[in-house]
Scaffold this active site. Sequence first.
Site, PDB file in Angstrom:
ATOM      1  N   THR A 256       0.845  -1.195   0.000  1.00  7.13           N
ATOM      2  CA  THR A 256       0.000   0.000   0.000  1.00  7.13           C
ATOM      3  C   THR A 256       0.879   1.243   0.000  1.00  7.13           C
ATOM      4  O   THR A 256       1.878   1.299   0.720  1.00  7.13           O
ATOM      5  CB  THR A 256      -0.950   0.020   1.217  1.00  7.13           C
ATOM      6  OG1 THR A 256      -1.878  -1.062   1.103  1.00  7.13           O
ATOM      7  CG2 THR A 256      -1.732   1.329   1.287  1.00  7.13           C
ATOM      8  N   PHE A 258       1.177   5.309   0.665  1.00  6.55           N
ATOM      9  CA  PHE A 258       0.589   6.341   1.516  1.00  6.55           C
ATOM     10  C   PHE A 258       1.131   7.704   1.102  1.00  6.55           C
ATOM     11  O   PHE A 258       2.292   7.829   0.701  1.00  6.55           O
ATOM     12  CB  PHE A 258       0.938   6.093   2.989  1.00  6.55           C
ATOM     13  CG  PHE A 258       0.388   4.807   3.535  1.00  6.55           C
ATOM     14  CD1 PHE A 258      -0.817   4.781   4.219  1.00  6.55           C
ATOM     15  CD2 PHE A 258       1.082   3.610   3.378  1.00  6.55           C
ATOM     16  CE1 PHE A 258      -1.320   3.596   4.729  1.00  6.55           C
ATOM     17  CE2 PHE A 258       0.589   2.419   3.881  1.00  6.55           C
ATOM     18  CZ  PHE A 258      -0.618   2.412   4.554  1.00  6.55           C
TER      19      PHE A 258
END
Length: 359
Positions: A256, A258
Amino acid sequence: MDELAPLRRRIDAVDEEILRLLGERASIVLEVARVKERHQAPLHVPEREAAILKRLLERNPGPFPASAVVAVFKEIISASLNLEGPIRVTYLGPEATFTHLAARRYFGSGCTFLSRGSIAEIIAGVEKGESVYGVVPVENSTEGSVAETLDAVAASDLTVCGELVERIHHCLLSKEPGLDTIQTVYAHPQAFAQCRRWLQTRLAGAHLTESPSNAHGAKRAARERGTAAIASSLAGDMYGLNCLAENIEDSATNQTRFWVLAREARPPGGNDKTSLLVSIKHESGSLYAMLGAFHDNGINLTRIESRPSRQRPWEYLFFIDLEGHPSRPEVTAALEALRASCLWLRVLGAYPRADSGPT
């Protein structure tokens, strides 16, 4: 065993020298803080931090591992920042979410971390000055972009000043002793999507209930019988849950990305990326013209995605990531060409490019 005593004395001497040097570094940091205060300069400069870590990695002779060099100096830098002044960072809570872990890895544990219940609350906190930075998930390597983040950033005046990439390992956590008694599973929608095949194979009969965050789901699973949550191993430790299964994500390379949000833009740091928000004319050739501006100036795009504009039906905004900083001549030329052919363009931010997260 007698051979250990002199080795341990040498280690103790080295530790004391490290401690002395840390004190010397802290004294210099306090001088830096006074200079910054006189010139009203920002306390945290991500590009400076990135340059420090890059230089140390290049000069590391071993055998101390490179990953450990980064981890140790992240904490030293974080503690130093706290000496200069309190750095408050908001994240998508509660504690032990992947966003919380990402924020701690990016800033170190010396900062003050504030939990918020939604992306909108994180952005509002930074806008109002309650925190200096906000950390939000923007995209996943298997499930794509986080629409809530893109829409909220598009409606905000904040700038993207940093990014980081975290390797995501999901665990199934519960008070139950095994899978047979699990009737309900809590998780954020992105986590359900990232573990879809595992859930269909191992918990096909369980009811899947969405939570604002994985850690929020873990808190519920800690209180309710017959339930489980998909969350980090840290969430299991924090909320007293058993880990019934590890690494249940469908992709072995699940990551992921960010964004770090702030009120002020940052100067170039070398290996930069730039994020744009673009609205193009609703006519033939407009998309071709937009992409041509990058092609003609030799700009490599790392991401392009459309989202509904929310102003008129069937009109879209484009989120674009490119290599380089707006101060570079080729990027400047591309942005000028874009402004001439598009309805409007906004630079969301330019920031040091992140490496992949630890495995």
